[in-house]
Design a protein around this motif. Structure first.
Motif, short mmCIF file in Angstrom:
data_model
loop_
_atom_site.label_atom_id
_atom_site.label_comp_id
_atom_site.label_asym_id
_atom_site.label_seq_id
_atom_site.Cartn_x
_atom_site.Cartn_y
_atom_site.Cartn_z
N LEU A 201 0.82 -1.21 0.00
CA LEU A 201 0.00 0.00 0.00
C LEU A 201 0.86 1.26 0.00
O LEU A 201 0.47 2.31 -0.53
N ASP A 202 2.02 1.17 0.60
CA ASP A 202 2.95 2.32 0.62
C ASP A 202 3.75 2.44 -0.67
O ASP A 202 4.57 3.35 -0.80
N GLY A 203 3.51 1.51 -1.60
CA GLY A 203 4.19 1.56 -2.88
C GLY A 203 5.58 0.94 -2.89
O GLY A 203 6.37 1.23 -3.81
N ALA A 204 5.90 0.09 -1.91
CA ALA A 204 7.22 -0.54 -1.86
C ALA A 204 7.31 -1.64 -2.92
O ALA A 204 6.39 -2.44 -3.08
N GLY A 205 8.44 -1.69 -3.61
CA GLY A 205 8.68 -2.74 -4.58
C GLY A 205 9.26 -3.98 -3.91
O GLY A 205 9.47 -4.02 -2.69
N GLN A 206 9.54 -5.02 -4.72
CA GLN A 206 10.05 -6.27 -4.18
C GLN A 206 11.40 -6.09 -3.50
O GLN A 206 11.65 -6.66 -2.44
N LEU A 207 12.29 -5.31 -4.11
CA LEU A 207 13.61 -5.11 -3.50
C LEU A 207 13.48 -4.40 -2.15
O LEU A 207 14.20 -4.73 -1.19
N ARG A 208 12.60 -3.42 -2.09
CA ARG A 208 12.39 -2.71 -0.82
C ARG A 208 11.79 -3.61 0.24
O ARG A 208 12.17 -3.56 1.42
N ILE A 209 10.88 -4.50 -0.15
CA ILE A 209 10.28 -5.45 0.79
C ILE A 209 11.33 -6.42 1.32
O ILE A 209 11.37 -6.74 2.51
N ILE A 210 12.19 -6.88 0.41
CA ILE A 210 13.25 -7.79 0.83
C ILE A 210 14.18 -7.12 1.83
O ILE A 210 14.54 -7.69 2.86
N TRP A 211 14.56 -5.87 1.52
CA TRP A 211 15.53 -5.16 2.36
C TRP A 211 14.95 -4.74 3.71
O TRP A 211 15.63 -4.82 4.74
N ALA A 212 13.69 -4.30 3.71
CA ALA A 212 13.11 -3.73 4.93
C ALA A 212 12.34 -4.73 5.77
O ALA A 212 12.17 -4.52 6.98
N ILE A 213 11.85 -5.82 5.17
CA ILE A 213 11.01 -6.77 5.91
C ILE A 213 11.66 -8.15 6.00
O ILE A 213 11.84 -8.69 7.09
N LYS A 214 12.01 -8.72 4.86
CA LYS A 214 12.45 -10.11 4.85
C LYS A 214 13.83 -10.29 5.47
O LYS A 214 14.03 -11.21 6.28
N LEU A 215 14.79 -9.46 5.10
CA LEU A 215 16.13 -9.63 5.66
C LEU A 215 16.17 -9.42 7.17
O LEU A 215 16.82 -10.21 7.88
N PRO A 216 15.50 -8.40 7.73
CA PRO A 216 15.46 -8.31 9.20
C PRO A 216 14.80 -9.53 9.85
O PRO A 216 15.20 -9.96 10.93
N ALA A 217 13.78 -10.08 9.19
CA ALA A 217 13.11 -11.26 9.74
C ALA A 217 14.01 -12.48 9.71
O ALA A 217 13.80 -13.43 10.48
N LEU A 218 15.00 -12.48 8.82
CA LEU A 218 15.90 -13.63 8.67
C LEU A 218 17.14 -13.54 9.56
O LEU A 218 17.97 -14.44 9.52
N ARG A 219 17.27 -12.47 10.34
CA ARG A 219 18.50 -12.28 11.10
C ARG A 219 18.76 -13.43 12.07
O ARG A 219 19.87 -13.94 12.16
N GLY A 220 17.75 -13.85 12.80
CA GLY A 220 17.92 -14.95 13.74
C GLY A 220 18.22 -16.27 13.04
O GLY A 220 19.08 -17.03 13.46
N ALA A 221 17.50 -16.54 11.95
CA ALA A 221 17.72 -17.78 11.20
C ALA A 221 19.11 -17.80 10.57
O ALA A 221 19.77 -18.84 10.54
#
Length: 301
Positions: A201-221
């Motif tokens: 909804l904020d207009g984030a693209g796939q690269l932005r989603i990966i950088w801002a959401i997915k990579l932080p979520a993967l830090r523990g793993a």
């Protein structure tokens, strides 16, 4: 009298309940002590003694540990696995991360089949995998030799002294990329879909989603996968041990610390020194894994 009997029964029931937990964990603790704690204690006991041709077995205290710290063969083996770790582990985890992100994106055609195909090498026993790759590496009887003969070229020998470590790294990467991919993919699956919806909804693209959401979520793993990979690198044994028969000039008896300890024990009958090498490597591995875990925890905070 009835009240007295009730109090006795209540006390017995309370005492019986306090032992219920131990009844459940007791079998595990017994097996754990037998197969884990007892061998470590016996190894420490062996490391404090030295068997001589004249004089028999004598107590030397920290003498074996001082010898290990001055042993050039041990440090040669340690340096080799350290280089292996620094080069191979980042490559393996980077590939696992790319694959996990690709599968989680939902845009990969046949993602279920691809996930199984990538994980399948982990199900292959290390001995079988090493023999298979060793056959393909062969310049006289294997795939490299067939390519040289068919095309009239002379490809570098993967089992030569200069390439043997890279060849082993290729085998280990092939074996464990799928395992690490599954760890990372599982971490991605627990991310709330509402985060992706808000980002869209904020207009984030796939690269932005990966950088801002997915990579932080993967830090523990990623921290867990890194620790497992560090431990596995320092325990490197199966691959060089099996390839030694195919490349005797490339793999020495002290190629890795584990192979060195094995050779000392079963070929040299130096059980005390072999136990010392194993304990020193165990302590080094534990310290490095703890530092990596501590660094990952601080970043998460």
């Amino acid at each position: 009298m009835v009240s007295g009997h009730s109090n006795v029964r209540g006390a017995w029931r309370t005492q019986d309940r306090s032992w219920i937990g131990w009844r459940f964990v007791g079998p595990f603790m017994a097996v754990f002590a037998l197969v884990f704690l007892a061998p470590i204690a016996y190894s420490i006991y062996l490391s404090l003694f030295r068997t001589r041709l004249i004089g028999g077995t004598v107590f030397v205290g920290a003498g074996n540990y001082l010898d290990v710290l001055r042993d050039p063969q041990f440090w040669s083996a340690f340096t080799r696995v350290a280089v292996f770790l620094v080069v191979q582990v980042p490559i393996m985890l980077f590939l696992a991360l790319l694959i996990a992100l690709a599968i989680d994106s939902g845009r990969l055609y046949g993602s279920a089949f691809f996930r199984i195909a990538v994980f399948l090498p982990y199900a292959v026993p290390a001995v079988v995998a090493t023999l298979m790759w060793g056959f393909m590496y062969g310049t006289r009887f294997g795939l490299i030799g067939n390519i040289n003969q068919a095309l009239g070229v002379s490809l570098p020998d993967p089992l030569s002294p200069g390439l043997i470590l890279a060849s082993i790294g290729n085998i280990v990467t092939w074996e464990y990329v799928g395992y690490n991919m599954l760890i990372l993919y599982s971490a991605l699956r627990v991310v709330s879909p509402s985060l992706y919806e808000a980002a869209a909804l904020d207009g984030a693209g796939q690269l932005r989603i990966i950088w801002a959401i997915k990579l932080p979520a993967l830090r523990g793993a990623l921290s867990i996968a890194t620790i497992f990979s560090i431990i596995g690198s320092f325990q490197l044994f199966n691959e060089p041990s099996i390839l030694k028969a195919l490349a005797p000039n490339s793999i020495t008896t002290y190629f890795t610390p584990n192979l060195y300890a094995y050779s000392l024990s079963f070929a040299g009958q130096r059980f005390d020194y072999s136990a010392t090498v194993a304990i020193v490597m165990g302590v080094i591995t534990m310290v490095i894994a703890y530092l990596v875990q501590l660094r990952g925890t601080r970043k998460a905070v």
